[in-house]
Design a protein around this motif. Structure first.
Motif, PDB file in Angstrom:
ATOM      1  N   GLY A 162       0.631  -1.099  -0.055  1.00  0.00           N
ATOM      2  CA  GLY A 162       0.065  -0.008   0.131  1.00  0.00           C
ATOM      3  C   GLY A 162       0.937   1.268  -0.115  1.00  0.00           C
ATOM      4  O   GLY A 162       0.714   2.195  -0.889  1.00  0.00           O
ATOM      5  N   HIS A 211      -7.949   4.722   6.170  1.00  0.00           N
ATOM      6  CA  HIS A 211      -8.404   3.505   5.627  1.00  0.00           C
ATOM      7  C   HIS A 211      -9.372   3.901   4.213  1.00  0.00           C
ATOM      8  O   HIS A 211      -9.268   2.888   3.367  1.00  0.00           O
ATOM      9  CB  HIS A 211      -9.250   2.736   6.386  1.00  0.00           C
ATOM     10  CG  HIS A 211      -8.520   1.997   7.551  1.00  0.00           C
ATOM     11  ND1 HIS A 211      -9.190   1.738   8.724  1.00  0.00           N
ATOM     12  CD2 HIS A 211      -7.233   1.752   7.417  1.00  0.00           C
ATOM     13  CE1 HIS A 211      -8.177   1.053   9.563  1.00  0.00           C
ATOM     14  NE2 HIS A 211      -6.921   1.052   8.744  1.00  0.00           N
ATOM     15  N   TRP A 212      -9.943   4.977   4.078  1.00  0.00           N
ATOM     16  CA  TRP A 212     -10.541   5.470   2.739  1.00  0.00           C
ATOM     17  C   TRP A 212      -9.615   6.522   2.154  1.00  0.00           C
ATOM     18  O   TRP A 212     -10.097   7.230   1.126  1.00  0.00           O
ATOM     19  CB  TRP A 212     -11.803   5.938   3.095  1.00  0.00           C
ATOM     20  CG  TRP A 212     -12.744   4.770   3.921  1.00  0.00           C
ATOM     21  CD1 TRP A 212     -12.961   4.246   4.877  1.00  0.00           C
ATOM     22  CD2 TRP A 212     -13.839   3.984   2.920  1.00  0.00           C
ATOM     23  NE1 TRP A 212     -13.771   3.259   4.904  1.00  0.00           N
ATOM     24  CE2 TRP A 212     -14.330   3.179   3.634  1.00  0.00           C
ATOM     25  CE3 TRP A 212     -14.048   4.089   1.489  1.00  0.00           C
ATOM     26  CZ2 TRP A 212     -15.399   2.237   3.471  1.00  0.00           C
ATOM     27  CZ3 TRP A 212     -15.353   3.224   1.171  1.00  0.00           C
ATOM     28  CH2 TRP A 212     -15.806   2.276   2.127  1.00  0.00           C
ATOM     29  N   ALA A 221      -5.637   3.865  -0.269  1.00  0.00           N
ATOM     30  CA  ALA A 221      -6.593   3.120  -0.762  1.00  0.00           C
ATOM     31  C   ALA A 221      -6.837   3.628  -2.070  1.00  0.00           C
ATOM     32  O   ALA A 221      -6.966   2.674  -2.958  1.00  0.00           O
ATOM     33  CB  ALA A 221      -7.996   3.202   0.051  1.00  0.00           C
ATOM     34  N   TYR A 228      -8.587  -3.387   4.762  1.00  0.00           N
ATOM     35  CA  TYR A 228      -9.120  -2.375   3.696  1.00  0.00           C
ATOM     36  C   TYR A 228      -8.361  -2.429   2.463  1.00  0.00           C
ATOM     37  O   TYR A 228      -8.548  -2.370   1.341  1.00  0.00           O
ATOM     38  CB  TYR A 228      -9.081  -1.151   4.635  1.00  0.00           C
ATOM     39  CG  TYR A 228     -10.500  -0.734   5.035  1.00  0.00           C
ATOM     40  CD1 TYR A 228     -11.493  -0.556   4.092  1.00  0.00           C
ATOM     41  CD2 TYR A 228     -10.541  -0.570   6.492  1.00  0.00           C
ATOM     42  CE1 TYR A 228     -12.613  -0.238   4.534  1.00  0.00           C
ATOM     43  CE2 TYR A 228     -11.596  -0.280   6.862  1.00  0.00           C
ATOM     44  CZ  TYR A 228     -12.813  -0.199   6.030  1.00  0.00           C
ATOM     45  OH  TYR A 228     -14.194   0.122   6.494  1.00  0.00           O
ATOM     46  N   TRP A 229      -6.954  -2.784   2.749  1.00  0.00           N
ATOM     47  CA  TRP A 229      -6.013  -2.757   1.607  1.00  0.00           C
ATOM     48  C   TRP A 229      -6.330  -3.863   0.732  1.00  0.00           C
ATOM     49  O   TRP A 229      -6.395  -3.807  -0.628  1.00  0.00           O
ATOM     50  CB  TRP A 229      -4.749  -2.849   1.976  1.00  0.00           C
ATOM     51  CG  TRP A 229      -4.018  -1.655   2.710  1.00  0.00           C
ATOM     52  CD1 TRP A 229      -2.572  -1.684   3.355  1.00  0.00           C
ATOM     53  CD2 TRP A 229      -4.480  -0.491   2.973  1.00  0.00           C
ATOM     54  NE1 TRP A 229      -2.492  -0.313   3.769  1.00  0.00           N
ATOM     55  CE2 TRP A 229      -3.541   0.377   3.523  1.00  0.00           C
ATOM     56  CE3 TRP A 229      -5.674   0.253   2.825  1.00  0.00           C
ATOM     57  CZ2 TRP A 229      -3.722   1.643   4.036  1.00  0.00           C
ATOM     58  CZ3 TRP A 229      -5.970   1.477   3.180  1.00  0.00           C
ATOM     59  CH2 TRP A 229      -4.763   2.338   3.973  1.00  0.00           C
ATOM     60  N   TRP A 246      -9.739  -2.870  -1.312  1.00  0.00           N
ATOM     61  CA  TRP A 246      -9.595  -2.125  -2.294  1.00  0.00           C
ATOM     62  C   TRP A 246      -8.967  -2.764  -3.571  1.00  0.00           C
ATOM     63  O   TRP A 246      -9.111  -2.627  -4.692  1.00  0.00           O
ATOM     64  CB  TRP A 246      -8.603  -0.961  -1.804  1.00  0.00           C
ATOM     65  CG  TRP A 246      -9.455   0.052  -1.092  1.00  0.00           C
ATOM     66  CD1 TRP A 246      -9.838   0.159   0.196  1.00  0.00           C
ATOM     67  CD2 TRP A 246      -9.948   1.495  -1.467  1.00  0.00           C
ATOM     68  NE1 TRP A 246     -10.659   1.218   0.455  1.00  0.00           N
ATOM     69  CE2 TRP A 246     -10.740   2.006  -0.369  1.00  0.00           C
ATOM     70  CE3 TRP A 246     -10.010   2.089  -2.901  1.00  0.00           C
ATOM     71  CZ2 TRP A 246     -11.569   3.209  -0.476  1.00  0.00           C
ATOM     72  CZ3 TRP A 246     -10.647   3.265  -2.913  1.00  0.00           C
ATOM     73  CH2 TRP A 246     -11.373   4.001  -1.629  1.00  0.00           C
TER      74      TRP A 246
END
Length: 502
Positions: free
Chosen positions: A58, A139-140, A144, A317-318, A321
């Motif tokens: 990420g 996280h967003w 991301a 989350y990674w 996405w």
């Protein structure tokens, strides 16, 4: 016409995903508990043993997008002329609505409650009020969006500069793998991409559909049940299938409608909820906190596993996405003709981060304000877990004319569902073709086939009543092989772009 279509279709990549998903659905239904246990075990292994990889991936991808934007690669024009096909506003709206499904509303309303019960958050200076929103914005945030953006650039270069007639993941790694992409390895790459996308759509539908179902049952007095969720899902599928059949103009119109509904919802909550000052204060504080702590958050792996917060949330989350990267970057690429690569990168970051920040700062802060300042009694639900829908409805009930807000929420969620699945259905249909020239759209029957295929797995997961943890596990598992392919695409882009500039 029919015979011509039959010859154009890659039947292996069209039917194999359908057959595989059908078998997976049968297994889930026959052995629900065993399936859940297996999902949890695989997720735990990936999180514990490869968390460092997701974290490095990420952060590395984010830095790479900035390097591309401000280097010689950023000056490359995606097409013959530097004349964008869409205005900046329309382009930005299409990017946001084609990448952000209704799950952004679900998480903006509920994610702070998920973090609030984490000791890792509770013990930090500033506590729940500051760090729940900070982590949502993280996280967003830029990392991301970097997953989408790096691939959008690679695919746009492949489509508009190299004018490839195969708009697939495999074609994007041709500069690196050469003729191997025409055989087994190419087909494997494409199948992994399709499976990952199906996992991503299933997770999205299954996680946020209960909120839509609960809002409908609250407003219209319906019985909230899996059956209602299924009916809603089928209605949404009908809407996005019709729009996919109508083509890009319909998708563009829906994107505009969605942005208007989305902004109306945020404005209503901001002005009508009586928490405007707290929303602004805590929003500024959280953004500042994110900027100050970004490097540490982006590279933290919790090596001693004192909280498992990184494994449970950041890695999820990674991965989430990443599985969506198999379609949405193609759509961004397709609408970016005439722009420079630098414009695509900076523009996508601007529109994407603006949209997600507005959602979380407004909706999360309203809930936090009611909880921290007004003493809204939801602590028991927070501690209980898996009561996130109840919390969201209870928070929204505190707004004036709350039924009007719920109706606006319903319309926004349906519109966002429809728009994002229009775009991915359009994109994944390209995988069914052996080749398709730039500007040529897949046949309507193929688009309808994929629209139906996307519904199968989420229907099953809704009936199984899986926990959010289980649903997230589906995305994490399928994201791992995609992450390897993403790295291959990035290396291939640099190799081909360097050759082009020389």
């Amino acid at each position: 016409m029919k015979n011509k279509l039959v010859k154009q279709i890659d039947w292996g990549q069209t039917l194999l995903p359908l057959i595989s998903i059908t078998l997976l659905v049968v297994i889930f239904l026959m052995y629900p508990q065993k399936s859940t246990n297996i999902l949890h075990n695989i997720r735990a292994e990936l999180g514990n043993n490869f968390g460092w990889f997701y974290v490095l991936l990420g952060f590395g991808i984010f830095i790479t997008t900035l390097v591309i934007a401000f280097s010689k690669y950023g000056q490359i024009v995606l097409g013959k002329e530097n004349v964008p096909s869409y205005s900046n506003v329309k382009w930005g709206m299409m990017i946001f609505t084609s990448t952000m499904s209704a799950d952004i509303i679900f998480y903006a309303l509920t994610e702070w409650t998920m973090y609030a019960k984490e000791t890792f958050i509770q013990t930090k200076p500033g506590g729940v009020g500051l760090w729940t929103l900070t982590y949502s914005l993280f996280h967003w945030g830029p990392i991301a969006w970097s997953f989408y953006i790096i691939l959008a650039v690679a695919f746009a270069f492949m489509i508009h500069v190299r004018q490839k007639d195969k708009q697939k993941f495999s074609e994007a790694v041709r500069p690196l793998l050469g003729e191997k992409v025409d055989g087994f390895w190419g087909k494997l790459i494409n199948l992994i991409a399709i499976f990952a996308l199906i996992a991503g759509t299933a997770t999205t539908f299954s996680v946020s559909m209960p909120l839509l179902s609960a809002a409908l049952s609250k407003v219209f007095g319906l019985h909230d049940s899996p059956t209602l969720s299924v009916i809603i899902l089928l209605v949404i599928a009908l809407i996005y299938t019709v729009n996919v059949l109508l083509g890009m103009d319909a998708i563009s119109r829906w994107a505009s409608y969605c942005v208007v509904l989305f902004l109306l919802l945020l404005v209503f909550v901001f002005l009508g909820g009586g928490k405007a000052l707290f929303i602004l204060d805590n929003g500024v504080a959280a953004i500042g906190n994110l900027v100050q702590n970004f490097m540490g958050m982006a590279t933290w792996t919790d090596p001693q596993r004192k909280s498992n917060f990184v494994q449970n949330w950041t890695i999820y989350y990674w991965a989430y996405w990443l599985v969506w990267c198999t379609a949405t970057p193609f759509f961004i690429a397709s609408i970016s003709k005439g722009r420079t690569i630098k414009n695509v990168i900076l523009g996508a970051y601007s529109w994407g981060l603006l949209g997600t920040a507005l959602a979380f700062v407004t909706l999360s802060n309203y809930g936090l304000g009611k909880y921290l300042l007004d003493g809204l009694n939801i602590q028991g639900l927070i501690n209980k877990g898996n009561s996130y829908i109840e919390i969201a409805i209870r928070v929204l009930d505190t707004l004036p004319m709350h039924n009007v807000v719920l109706i606006l929420l319903i319309l926004t969620m349906v519109g966002m569902y429809a728009t994002v699945f229009e775009s991915i259905t359009m994109v994944v249909s390209f995988y069914s073709y052996k080749e398709l020239s730039e500007g040529q759209l897949p046949d309507r029957r193929i688009r309808a086939f994929w629209a139906i295929t996307f519904i199968i797995l989420p229907l099953t997961l809704i009936f199984m009543k899986q926990s959010i943890y289980s649903l997230q596990s589906v995305a994490i598992i399928f994201a791992f092989p995609i992450s390897i392919i993403v790295l291959l695409v990035v290396v291939s882009f640099f190799k081909d772009a360097k050759k082009y500039l020389n």
